[in-house]
Design a protein around this motif. Structure first.
Motif, PDB file in Angstrom:
ATOM      1  N   GLN A   1       4.209 -10.744   2.956  1.00 10.87           N
ATOM      2  CA  GLN A   1       5.210 -10.336   3.949  1.00 10.87           C
ATOM      3  C   GLN A   1       6.624 -10.484   3.388  1.00 10.87           C
ATOM      4  O   GLN A   1       7.488  -9.636   3.623  1.00 10.87           O
ATOM      5  N   LEU A   2       6.847 -11.559   2.626  1.00 11.58           N
ATOM      6  CA  LEU A   2       8.143 -11.744   1.983  1.00 11.58           C
ATOM      7  C   LEU A   2       8.398 -10.653   0.953  1.00 11.58           C
ATOM      8  O   LEU A   2       9.503 -10.091   0.875  1.00 11.58           O
ATOM      9  N   ALA A   3       7.363 -10.317   0.158  1.00 11.59           N
ATOM     10  CA  ALA A   3       7.524  -9.310  -0.887  1.00 11.59           C
ATOM     11  C   ALA A   3       7.829  -7.939  -0.304  1.00 11.59           C
ATOM     12  O   ALA A   3       8.724  -7.221  -0.777  1.00 11.59           O
ATOM     13  N   ILE A   4       7.107  -7.560   0.738  1.00 13.61           N
ATOM     14  CA  ILE A   4       7.277  -6.224   1.313  1.00 13.61           C
ATOM     15  C   ILE A   4       8.608  -6.119   2.059  1.00 13.61           C
ATOM     16  O   ILE A   4       9.300  -5.091   1.991  1.00 13.61           O
ATOM     17  N   SER A   5       9.002  -7.186   2.747  1.00 10.59           N
ATOM     18  CA  SER A   5      10.249  -7.132   3.526  1.00 10.59           C
ATOM     19  C   SER A   5      11.496  -7.179   2.651  1.00 10.59           C
ATOM     20  O   SER A   5      12.562  -6.730   3.082  1.00 10.59           O
ATOM     21  N   THR A   6      11.392  -7.714   1.442  1.00 11.33           N
ATOM     22  CA  THR A   6      12.570  -7.833   0.575  1.00 11.33           C
ATOM     23  C   THR A   6      12.575  -6.838  -0.579  1.00 11.33           C
ATOM     24  O   THR A   6      13.550  -6.800  -1.340  1.00 11.33           O
ATOM     25  N   ALA A   7      11.517  -6.044  -0.732  1.00 10.79           N
ATOM     26  CA  ALA A   7      11.463  -5.082  -1.836  1.00 10.79           C
ATOM     27  C   ALA A   7      12.434  -3.927  -1.585  1.00 10.79           C
ATOM     28  O   ALA A   7      12.507  -3.406  -0.467  1.00 10.79           O
ATOM     29  N   PRO A   8      13.181  -3.510  -2.612  1.00 12.72           N
ATOM     30  CA  PRO A   8      14.085  -2.350  -2.442  1.00 12.72           C
ATOM     31  C   PRO A   8      13.319  -1.088  -2.052  1.00 12.72           C
ATOM     32  O   PRO A   8      13.786  -0.297  -1.240  1.00 12.72           O
ATOM     33  N   HIS A   9      12.127  -0.913  -2.648  1.00 16.87           N
ATOM     34  CA  HIS A   9      11.290   0.243  -2.332  1.00 16.87           C
ATOM     35  C   HIS A   9       9.856  -0.270  -2.135  1.00 16.87           C
ATOM     36  O   HIS A   9       9.064  -0.296  -3.078  1.00 16.87           O
ATOM     37  N   PRO A  10       9.517  -0.698  -0.941  1.00 16.40           N
ATOM     38  CA  PRO A  10       8.203  -1.297  -0.696  1.00 16.40           C
ATOM     39  C   PRO A  10       7.082  -0.280  -0.823  1.00 16.40           C
ATOM     40  O   PRO A  10       7.314   0.940  -0.745  1.00 16.40           O
ATOM     41  N   PRO A  11       5.850  -0.746  -1.004  1.00 19.97           N
ATOM     42  CA  PRO A  11       4.707   0.178  -1.092  1.00 19.97           C
ATOM     43  C   PRO A  11       4.477   0.894   0.226  1.00 19.97           C
ATOM     44  O   PRO A  11       4.833   0.405   1.303  1.00 19.97           O
TER      45      PRO A  11
END
Length: 667
Positions: free
Chosen positions: A358-368
């Motif tokens: 959840q942290l990775a997806i919410s903070t990614a510039p271009h999430p998967p």
């Protein structure tokens, strides 16, 4: 101001204060690495027949001597138990019960140092340090000689300084917080959680035949270990917290339902991510903080347990920190991550990865565009130009967790037992995936298994094809492949016809609420078990079979073998080895214990007029007779308390041992 009881503390003279100050100065610069090999030890005695005098009651005037306001106190000591334990910075030892009598130097050497401290010292090596107080048994000559011979270094402990030893705080916590008395757990739960076993977790490896050079998959079997039951208890409490995100995948069918109608455009790609060494990489402190927050916000926690969120986390930490195991007779300590083999570790890892994703997806510039995960394997769709950017972002979030990634192989991607195929128009087709090393070997039809198990193989494989595969043509091809593979394993045509036979819907369904009176699981013995099933069924009792003495059990033994004396949870028979005028003594005794066989046997052999019929026989009724641990027979093994008592009663009824005064624990 109100009157209060004064706090208590040890009497300190100047000599004591100087020693404590010198100790603090000498060790003030020690870091975690210096304290890691130090084993803090001590013993403590707990009173079981009185209270800790911290109980308070609310009463009206004149009700002082009402029964509900009286706390019983035993002024003559009452019952108590002495226990010994040791703790590390990252773990702890088993709890050793000092049975009957005082702790002497000889008992300290034979019951604590030799079986517990010695193996730990050898496992850690020359950096190992033992911290113990200056009690008389600890500084006895036999103890000092043993420590010198073993090369064990001790850490000087100033007199009257219990606060310097962390284990003293653990004893204080255990003495004050009795969860059973608080009503947080009931008696049955207490019996399950209270550790009586001495069996250590066992390490072994299984070959990964599908990978290059066939590496071993490390596995730690913690069944029967000191924290196993506690870990299962905590796992039941935490399991409802898992899977409450949109990224969680329950199984292959769930995955197929989610993506079968999706598309992958030309500028997009499928990619899988896998965590490297998940169990040994999860940071425990961070995971505990996350779980504590989840439990506090969980509105249904009180429906599953009376324990508070803090108590659950405290017990969870004990389970996760207990990371020692034995391999080839040598003890090792896992120094990072969750304990491998613990029933609660997969749940902890799942909850931590849910937080991380959840942290990775919410903070990614271009999430998967999608991210589906099953434990540590993921199935992801990303824009091609942002794939490497997201991979780098994912690996930058936590220094302990590292992801490896694999892309498409000829427009296909394997995930679990499915194969996602991208069609030329971008739509998706889901097939069954088999690794290159798959042999199509299933349960042979001629094997000694119940017919239901064999028909279950057909049903399971056909059900997977029908629920996972998205194209009807591919589904028919898969069913044909299954039929050919199972036919080679001896499955006859009538078995497939029986599965495909349409159900008779003209008969009304049976009302199971009135006929189902429970369920029993019995070993499968051809002919006998089937007859027992018919008898049970006539009384409305459902019967399930389990196979016994499989080829795997007979041929594969990767774990360290447990010596007979160390077997825990046995039902045992002790024959007398004495001689009478008519020949060998025929007296015998059948008993059960949740502890090791050796521990209980020594209690039987110890002189006592009340604790054991065996002891009364060899010391009072027939002096000169004796018993031998090597001659003891293990009749059965059962880790569960009630079930073990039932088995003991059955063996007593069948063997009629002469020394047993009753019919077992359940009679």
């Amino acid at each position: 101001m109100n009157a209060r009881r004064p706090a208590t503390g040890p009497i300190l003279i100047p000599r004591h204060r100087r020693a404590i100050l010198d100790f603090a100065r000498n060790h003030q610069h020690w870091q975690d690495g210096d304290w890691t090999p130090v084993l803090f030890t001590n013993e403590s005695r707990f009173t079981v027949s009185t209270n800790d005098r911290r109980v308070r009651v609310w009463r009206r005037q004149g009700e002082r001597y009402a029964n509900c306001n009286i706390v019983e106190v035993n002024h003559f000591g009452g019952g108590s138990v002495m226990v010994w334990a040791g703790i590390f910075l990252n773990g702890r030892t088993d709890l050793i019960v000092i049975d009957r009598g005082s702790l002497t130097g000889v008992r300290y050497r034979d019951e604590v140092l030799r079986p517990v401290v010695g193996p730990i010292a050898r496992a850690i090596g020359q950096n190992f340090i033992l911290m113990q107080d200056n009690a008389r048994p600890h500084i006895a000559r036999v103890v000092m000689n043993f420590l010198d011979n073993e090369g064990i270094e001790t850490l000087d402990w100033p007199a009257r300084s219990p606060d310097l030893n962390p284990i003293e705080h653990a004893w204080d916590m255990l003495g004050r917080r009795n969860w059973e008395n608080e009503g947080a757990i009931n008696r049955d739960e207490y019996r399950k959680l209270y550790p009586t076993t001495e069996s250590p977790p066992k390490f072994y490896g299984l070959p990964k035949v599908h990978k290059k050079d066939i590496p071993l998959r490390p596995i730690v079997s913690s069944v029967g270990s000191i924290t196993y039951n506690s870990a299962k208890f905590i796992a039941d409490i935490l399991s409802p917290l898992v899977g409450n995100t949109t990224h969680h995948i329950a199984n292959s069918q769930d995955f197929s339902e989610r993506i079968k109608n999706e598309r992958v455009e030309d500028d997009e790609e499928l990619r899988s991510y896998d965590v490297t060494a998940l169990f040994t990489s999860v940071p425990i402190e961070k995971a505990l903080d996350i779980i504590r927050d989840d439990l506090i916000s969980d509105t249904t926690l009180d429906e599953r347990t009376k324990l508070s969120a803090g108590q659950v986390v405290k017990l969870l930490e004990v389970c996760l920190r207990c990371t020692y195991f034995v391999y080839n007779g040598v003890f090792y300590l896992q120094i990072h991550g969750a304990a491998m083999g613990s029933p609660v570790s997969p749940i902890v890892c799942n909850l931590y990865l849910e937080h991380l994703e959840q942290l990775a997806i919410s903070t990614a510039p271009h999430p998967p565009l999608w991210w589906f995960r099953y434990v540590d394997d993921t199935h992801t769709k990303l824009k091609k130009r942002y794939a490497q950017e997201f991979t780098d972002h994912l690996n930058s979030l936590d220094p302990d967790i590292k992801f490896t990634t694999e892309g498409e192989d000829n427009r296909t991607l394997a995930f679990l037992d499915t194969l996602t195929v991208i069609k030329p128009d971008g739509s998706l087709n889901i097939k069954i995936y088999r690794k290159p090393t798959h042999t199509d070997q299933y349960l042979n039809f001629s094997s000694n298994h119940p017919l239901q198990h064999k028909l279950g193989v057909i049903h399971t494989l056909f059900h997977r094809a029908e629920t996972v595969i998205s194209d009807p043509v591919d589904c028919d091809e898969e069913k044909l492949h299954i039929t050919e593979a199972l036919s080679k394993c001896g499955y006859p045509k009538w078995a497939f016809d029986r599965l495909n036979k349409p159900k008779d819907t003209s008969k009304p369904p049976k009302d199971s609420t009135n006929t189902n009176k429970g369920q029993v699981v019995i070993p499968y013995v051809k002919g006998i078990s089937d007859a027992l099933k018919r008898i049970y069924s006539s009384y409305g009792i459902r019967v399930c079979f389990k196979p016994t003495r499989t080829l795997r059990q007979l041929l594969v033994a990767p774990k360290d073998k447990t010596d007979k004396k160390d077997v825990t949870g046995p039902v045992y028979l002790i024959p007398c080895q004495g001689q009478t005028t008519r020949g060998p003594c025929s007296e015998s005794y059948i008993g059960e214990t949740g502890r090791s066989l050796k521990t209980r046997f020594l209690e039987h052999r110890r002189p006592s007029s009340t604790s054991s019929e065996v002891s009364q026989h060899i010391h009072i009724e027939s002096p000169g007779h004796h018993v031998d641990l090597e001659k003891v027979q293990i009749l059965d093994r059962e880790p569960r308390y009630f079930e073990r008592g039932v088995k003991e009663a059955i063996h007593i009824r069948a063997n009629q041992p002469s020394l047993n005064k009753d019919g077992g624990a359940t009679t």
